[in-house]
Design a protein around this motif. Structure first.
Motif, short mmCIF file in Angstrom:
data_model
loop_
_atom_site.label_atom_id
_atom_site.label_comp_id
_atom_site.label_asym_id
_atom_site.label_seq_id
_atom_site.Cartn_x
_atom_site.Cartn_y
_atom_site.Cartn_z
N PRO A 129 48.30 17.74 23.27
CA PRO A 129 47.40 18.47 22.36
C PRO A 129 46.10 18.84 23.09
O PRO A 129 45.65 18.14 23.99
CB PRO A 129 47.11 17.47 21.23
N LEU A 130 45.52 19.96 22.68
CA LEU A 130 44.25 20.41 23.26
C LEU A 130 43.10 19.72 22.56
O LEU A 130 43.10 19.56 21.33
CB LEU A 130 44.12 21.92 23.12
N ASP A 131 42.10 19.29 23.32
CA ASP A 131 40.94 18.59 22.77
C ASP A 131 40.13 19.56 21.90
O ASP A 131 39.71 20.62 22.38
CB ASP A 131 40.08 18.06 23.93
N PRO A 132 39.89 19.21 20.63
CA PRO A 132 39.15 20.11 19.74
C PRO A 132 37.74 20.46 20.24
O PRO A 132 37.28 21.59 20.03
CB PRO A 132 39.07 19.32 18.42
N GLU A 133 37.05 19.53 20.90
CA GLU A 133 35.71 19.84 21.41
C GLU A 133 35.77 20.87 22.53
O GLU A 133 34.92 21.76 22.61
CB GLU A 133 35.03 18.56 21.90
N ASP A 134 36.78 20.77 23.40
CA ASP A 134 36.95 21.76 24.47
C ASP A 134 37.30 23.13 23.88
O ASP A 134 36.78 24.16 24.32
CB ASP A 134 38.03 21.31 25.46
N VAL A 135 38.17 23.13 22.89
CA VAL A 135 38.55 24.38 22.22
C VAL A 135 37.32 25.03 21.59
O VAL A 135 37.09 26.24 21.74
CB VAL A 135 39.64 24.12 21.15
N GLU A 136 36.50 24.23 20.92
CA GLU A 136 35.30 24.76 20.27
C GLU A 136 34.31 25.32 21.28
O GLU A 136 33.73 26.38 21.06
CB GLU A 136 34.64 23.69 19.40
N ASP B 90 39.53 23.24 32.60
CA ASP B 90 40.45 22.45 33.40
C ASP B 90 41.25 21.48 32.52
O ASP B 90 42.47 21.39 32.63
CB ASP B 90 39.68 21.69 34.48
N ARG B 91 40.56 20.77 31.64
CA ARG B 91 41.25 19.83 30.74
C ARG B 91 42.24 20.56 29.83
O ARG B 91 43.36 20.10 29.60
CB ARG B 91 40.25 19.03 29.90
N LEU B 92 41.82 21.70 29.30
CA LEU B 92 42.70 22.47 28.42
C LEU B 92 43.97 22.92 29.15
O LEU B 92 45.08 22.78 28.63
CB LEU B 92 41.96 23.69 27.85
N LEU B 93 43.81 23.44 30.37
CA LEU B 93 44.97 23.91 31.13
C LEU B 93 45.89 22.75 31.52
O LEU B 93 47.11 22.86 31.44
CB LEU B 93 44.53 24.69 32.37
N ARG B 94 45.30 21.65 31.93
CA ARG B 94 46.12 20.48 32.30
C ARG B 94 46.87 19.92 31.09
O ARG B 94 48.03 19.56 31.18
CB ARG B 94 45.26 19.40 32.96
N ASN B 95 46.20 19.85 29.94
CA ASN B 95 46.88 19.38 28.74
C ASN B 95 48.02 20.32 28.35
O ASN B 95 49.09 19.86 27.96
CB ASN B 95 45.89 19.21 27.58
N ALA B 96 47.79 21.61 28.46
CA ALA B 96 48.86 22.58 28.16
C ALA B 96 50.02 22.40 29.13
O ALA B 96 51.18 22.42 28.72
CB ALA B 96 48.31 24.00 28.23
N ALA B 97 49.71 22.21 30.42
CA ALA B 97 50.78 22.04 31.42
C ALA B 97 51.59 20.79 31.14
O ALA B 97 52.81 20.76 31.38
CB ALA B 97 50.17 21.97 32.82
N LEU B 98 50.94 19.75 30.63
CA LEU B 98 51.62 18.49 30.34
C LEU B 98 52.11 18.41 28.90
O LEU B 98 52.57 17.37 28.45
CB LEU B 98 50.68 17.31 30.65
N GLN B 99 51.98 19.53 28.18
CA GLN B 99 52.41 19.64 26.78
C GLN B 99 51.75 18.60 25.88
O GLN B 99 52.37 17.99 25.02
CB GLN B 99 53.94 19.58 26.68
#
Length: 190
Positions: free
Chosen positions: A82-89, A71-80
């Motif tokens: 940066p993606l959180d590195p911990e979520d990405v990992e 959810d955080r990754l998609l919302r950050n992408a929608a708002l342009q």
């Protein structure tokens, strides 16, 4: 609430469907998979292919941790943002652990994510769906619904789409009309 009405919005990209297993805005979000039974119900209702769970035990905390990261990754992408590195990992670890792959289907131009059966495979497919969506060039297609009280993530079908559904569009237009014409809002509450 029956399964059919509870999951009526399913059918967007798998990562979006997974992220949207809460409803509402900010601190007023309602959890839709707060129990193992509700998670199993969502898995059965989800129209995208998911590996069968079988009798595997489900770590609901792991599901919710991954859902919240998605959810955080998609919302950050929608708002342009940066993606959180911990979520990405976390997402990348789940894909690697499950050995998810993409397979062709018999319909030209389509494929599906595939993994072995069981709980780790299911988490891997959900994580790979997140990678699939966020790895596309058309990140502008990911949006957050602007309708009052919604806030769901959705995948735009057209560039200027602001709402996740026609119902949210109608609600937003009614709300905008009420704010422009206060007398109209008062008349409708009588």
């Amino acid at each position: 609430m029956t399964s059919r009405t509870r999951w009526v919005w399913l059918g967007d990209h798998l990562a979006v469907d997974f992220a949207n297993t809460t409803i509402g805005l900010a601190d007023r979000r309602e959890e839709l998979i707060g129990t193992v039974a509700e998670f199993r119900e969502w898995v059965e209702a989800e129209p995208a292919w998911l590996p069968p769970l079988g009798a595997d035990s489900i770590d609901l905390a792991a599901v919710l941790r991954q859902r919240d990261a998605t959810d955080r990754l998609l919302r950050n992408a929608a708002l342009q943002r940066p993606l959180d590195p911990e979520d990405v990992e976390l997402v990348n670890d789940r894909v690697r652990a499950a050995g998810v792959s993409r397979l062709l289907t018999t319909v030209p131009g389509t494929s599906r994510l595939a993994a072995d059966a069981g709980f780790p495979a299911l988490l891997g497919v959900l994580a790979a769906a997140t990678v699939d969506l966020l790895g596309r060039e058309d990140l502008a297609a990911i949006a957050v619904c602007e309708a009052p009280g919604c806030g769901q993530v959705f995948h735009r079908s057209r560039r200027n789409q602001r709402w996740c559904s026609p119902g949210c569009g109608n609600r937003a237009r009614v709300d905008r009309h009420r704010h422009r014409n206060p007398a109209a809002g008062a008349a409708s509450t009588r």
